[in-house]
Design a protein around this motif. Sequence first.
Motif, PDB file in Angstrom:
ATOM      1  N   UNK A   1      37.869  29.986  31.519  1.00  0.00           N
ATOM      2  CA  UNK A   1      39.278  29.722  31.270  1.00  0.00           C
ATOM      3  C   UNK A   1      40.084  30.163  32.488  1.00  0.00           C
TER       4      UNK A   1
ATOM      5  N   UNK B   1      39.414  34.101  32.557  1.00  0.00           N
ATOM      6  CA  UNK B   1      38.808  34.886  31.488  1.00  0.00           C
ATOM      7  C   UNK B   1      37.492  34.253  31.093  1.00  0.00           C
TER       8      UNK B   1
ATOM      9  N   UNK C   1      35.887  33.913  28.072  1.00  0.00           N
ATOM     10  CA  UNK C   1      35.768  33.034  26.913  1.00  0.00           C
ATOM     11  C   UNK C   1      35.198  33.798  25.763  1.00  0.00           C
ATOM     12  N   UNK C   2      34.712  33.130  24.804  1.00  0.00           N
ATOM     13  CA  UNK C   2      34.200  33.681  23.546  1.00  0.00           C
ATOM     14  C   UNK C   2      35.258  34.623  22.965  1.00  0.00           C
ATOM     15  N   UNK C   3      34.926  35.862  22.703  1.00  0.00           N
ATOM     16  CA  UNK C   3      35.894  36.777  22.102  1.00  0.00           C
ATOM     17  C   UNK C   3      36.538  37.696  23.136  1.00  0.00           C
ATOM     18  N   UNK C   4      36.267  37.442  24.412  1.00  0.00           N
ATOM     19  CA  UNK C   4      36.856  38.297  25.440  1.00  0.00           C
ATOM     20  C   UNK C   4      38.222  37.754  25.828  1.00  0.00           C
ATOM     21  N   UNK C   5      39.286  38.417  25.392  1.00  0.00           N
ATOM     22  CA  UNK C   5      40.628  37.929  25.677  1.00  0.00           C
ATOM     23  C   UNK C   5      41.088  38.323  27.074  1.00  0.00           C
ATOM     24  N   UNK C   6      40.383  39.255  27.717  1.00  0.00           N
ATOM     25  CA  UNK C   6      40.895  39.852  28.937  1.00  0.00           C
ATOM     26  C   UNK C   6      40.999  38.835  30.054  1.00  0.00           C
ATOM     27  N   UNK C   7      42.163  38.792  30.679  1.00  0.00           N
ATOM     28  CA  UNK C   7      42.381  37.924  31.831  1.00  0.00           C
ATOM     29  C   UNK C   7      42.404  38.790  33.087  1.00  0.00           C
TER      30      UNK C   7
END
Lengths: 114, 114
Positions: A31, A95, A97-103
């Motif tokens: 992303x 970022x 993807x999946x459940x990792x929101x961290x940018x």
Amino acid sequence: EPEVTQTPSHQVTQMGQEVILRCVPISNHLYFYWYRQILGQKVEFLVSFYNNEISEKSEIFDDQFSVERPDGSNFTLKIRSTKLEDSAMYFCASSEGSLDYEQYFGPGTRLTVT
Amino acid sequence: GENVEQHPSTLSVQEGDSAVIKCTYSDSASNYFPWYKQELGKGPQLIIDIRSNVGEKKDQRIAVTLNKTAKHFSLHITETQPEDSAVYFCAASRGYSSASKIIFGSGTRLSIRP
């Protein structure tokens, strides 16, 4: 540690000219984002990109702006005809993807339109 | 619309004292709240984040609290050191997909007095 890189660090252009800002996101990230920060103001979202498509864009991201992932590593922001008010720091982020929101943010490109 | 308010805009504390920065958000669907530190000439760097199913999170000298009912969240830095001097941004995101935009607060310039 992997990081987002951006080039150039500073771009000076004349009003009406086209500019392309370049970013290399972290290699396994899916992303991609562009944000901008006008001097002394808050960081503002421009656009998000996933699977070779724009996912979301803000009101700022009008027809003068476009994004592209021309190859497997670069992510670019093009401003077709720059205006004085486009002068700002432009940050690329990515970022996983999946459940990792961290940018993760790059160091930014300072765009100066004269 | 979506908005994040941040206070104070500037904060000066004596080295060793604590610093507190407070934020409120407007979008009820926000469920991810990152805090970023921005040093001069660099992009925002994530220092800590909290998700809406958690009320408090701590990482060494840094702690964040979240009150979803009141839509308030805050950053606490204890035993401040000179290297803590920077601009700090709170932010909010819906986070339900990894392409979710991050909405930033206006920033707090933290200065640590020796």
